[in-house]
Design an enzyme around this catalytic site. Structure first.
Site, PDB file in Angstrom:
ATOM      1  CG  HIS A 158      -2.163   0.838   1.050  1.00 17.26           C
ATOM      2  ND1 HIS A 158      -3.449   0.396   1.258  1.00 17.26           N
ATOM      3  CD2 HIS A 158      -2.283   2.151   0.750  1.00 17.26           C
ATOM      4  CE1 HIS A 158      -4.314   1.388   1.094  1.00 17.26           C
ATOM      5  NE2 HIS A 158      -3.618   2.477   0.781  1.00 17.26           N
ATOM      6  CD  GLU A 165      -6.767   2.852  -4.046  1.00 17.88           C
ATOM      7  OE1 GLU A 165      -6.014   3.823  -4.048  1.00 17.88           O
ATOM      8  OE2 GLU A 165      -7.895   2.870  -3.506  1.00 17.88           O
ATOM      9  CG  ASN A 192      -9.934   0.049  -2.744  1.00 19.21           C
ATOM     10  OD1 ASN A 192     -10.401  -0.958  -2.202  1.00 19.21           O
ATOM     11  ND2 ASN A 192      -8.717   0.483  -2.515  1.00 19.21           N
TER      12      ASN A 192
END
Ligand code: IFM
Length: 471
Positions: free
Chosen positions: A135, A180, A315
């Site tokens: 992350h 992401e 997300n």
């Protein structure tokens, strides 16, 4: 702290909610750099975000993650807080520089010990750990060698995945390789808003490719390091997935050019990642659009990326209403504010239908075997009142509408297995520093006092009501 009348109404609303499956994961998500603090403690190495925060002008007010929510020292209290909310799952990330301060080479035992304690405490609190390996806090030493733009990082990531899962693979059965990839590549290497602050399209696309390759390299390692004791007892088998932030692109008009812009937006934000993960390779229209900026793809790469997933992590925050804008940077789409729509303090449109639409698309078009909403939430200008209570009615409404959208998708047959609110705590919101509050728990940074917001109470009431009504 007695709930006010308003809150009682909210709790009533949460008990009126439709029923979710009994094994549904109700969780909250966080990330290491955003909450842990202890940036120079117990042998942690420097990350690209430590460096970025110290580069003048990069992060609002010069904020850093040095202390953040001090979760590194307060994790037991934070787990007790989650337990009091009734969460049965917690998604957190591992700080690579705590485990391998130089990115590869010598392992820092204190770093592994921290996550070992965290996982044990979660299990003792009946919370299922969902571990994200990356992350965004890349060890600075790896950035100095070229970072995600250099293909050598794939082996470094695989090694890191191996070290972590060898230690935790007996107790962690839900792994997320990356959070992401769009942000890692485009915010980090195209717009430069995130660390390492680069601005080069070809590099960006090479980064995206290497991130996906590293995902493909890590998946079999995570599975191989799953310890069998658990499954022998008939427990959960290990599941591995990846989390993408997807943002639907909607044309601002029905003109050909705006529709093409929306399609480009979709290719740039969503399909560039979804298609190769689902075994379709990179989308042809985007390969043509990016032209000379397309990454170097070696034979076999696409097969490596398309390793079957156990689940896909979504997300979702907002949609983008776009029109064609040839003068704008890639993807040459101008984002519009929607008249009459409601926005969060991130300037993100509140559009719950987008969540249902995406979930349907993921299951119908991409056929992922299981899906988790691994992040969904909103930042508002929260503050404690004179009695120390945080009334965040807008976040309550946000969660209510989005969880209703999740249920709608579930009822339409999507294989949804859980929902994680972003975020458990107010935290370090990257380039915005501490200026944006996403938590269902308020953090008073000077004292590190935690206050459960009304949204936290509403979420707890929802979870309780669901538990009270078995299928
Ligand atoms: O805070 C971030 C998180 O790190 C990744 N997803 C979006 C959140 C809100 O911007």
């Amino acid at each position: 702290m007695l709930p006010g009348k308003e809150l009682l109404i909210q709790e009533k609303m949460s008990s009126d909610f439709p029923r979710f499956p009994s094994g549904f994961a109700w969780g909250a998500a966080t990330a290491a750099y955003q909450i842990e603090g202890a940036a120079q403690t117990d042998g942690r190495g420097e990350s690209i975000w430590d460096r970025f925060c110290r580069t003048p002008g990069r992060v609002l007010d010069g904020d850093t993650g040095d202390v953040a929510c001090d979760h590194y020292h307060r994790y037991r209290d934070d787990i007790a807080l989650m337990q009091s909310l009734g969460l049965n799952a917690y998604r957190f990330s591992i700080a690579w520089p705590r485990i391998l301060p130089q990115g590869r080479g010598a392992v820092n035992p204190a770093g592994l010990d921290f996550y070992d304690r965290l996982v044990d405490s979660l299990l003792a609190a009946n919370s299922t750990p969902f571990v994200t390996l990356y992350h965004w806090d890349l060890p600075q030493a790896l950035q100095d060698e070229g970072g995600w733009a250099d293909r050598a990082i794939v082996d470094a990531f695989a090694h890191y995945a191996n070290v972590v899962s060898r230690r935790l693979g007996d107790r962690v059965h839900h792994w997320i390789t990356h959070n992401e990839p769009w942000c890692v590549s485009f915010l980090g290497h195209y717009t430069g808003e995130h660390a390492p602050g680069r601005r080069d399209l070809r590099e960006t696309l090479q980064v995206a490719h290497n991130v996906l390759l590293s995902h493909g390299a890590a998946v079999p390692i995570l599975r191989a390091n799953a310890r069998p004791e658990h499954s022998r007892k008939g427990g959960t088998r290990t599941r591995v997935g990846i989390t993408c932030n997807l943002t639907p692109g909607v044309p601002a008009s029905d003109s050909e050019s705006d529709m093409a812009a929306a399609r480009r937006w979709d290719g740039y934000f969503n399909r560039w990642f979804l298609d190769p993960l689902a075994g379709r390779g990179y989308p042809e229209d985007m390969l043509a659009y990016y032209g000379p900026a397309v990454p170097t793809i070696q034979p076999g790469d696409l097969d490596r990326i398309a390793v079957p997933l156990d689940f896909f992590g979504l997300n979702y925050y907002f949609r983008a209403v776009v029109s064609d804008d040839p003068a704008a940077p890639v993807p040459q789409a101008h984002q519009h504010r929607v008249e009459g729509a409601d926005y969060t303090v991130m300037d993100w449109e509140i559009y719950p239908d987008g969540l249902c639409e995406l979930l349907l698309r993921l299951s119908r078009e991409y056929r992922f075997p299981a899906i988790y909403v691994t992040e969904n939430g909103a930042a508002f200008a929260d503050g404690a009142d004179s009695e120390g209570v945080v009334h965040d009615a807008r976040r309550v409404a946000f969660l209510q509408a989005h969880i209703a959208a999740v249920h709608q998708a579930l009822a339409a047959g999507t294989p949804l297995a859980g929902y994680f609110v972003w975020s458990l705590l107010d935290n370090f919101e990257w380039a915005y520093g501490y200026a944006k509050r996403f938590g269902i728990v308020y953090v008073d940074y000077p004292t590190q006092r935690r206050i459960i917001k009304d949204s936290g109470r509403w979420y707890a009431a929802l979870i309780n009501a669901q538990r009270a009504r078995p299928l």
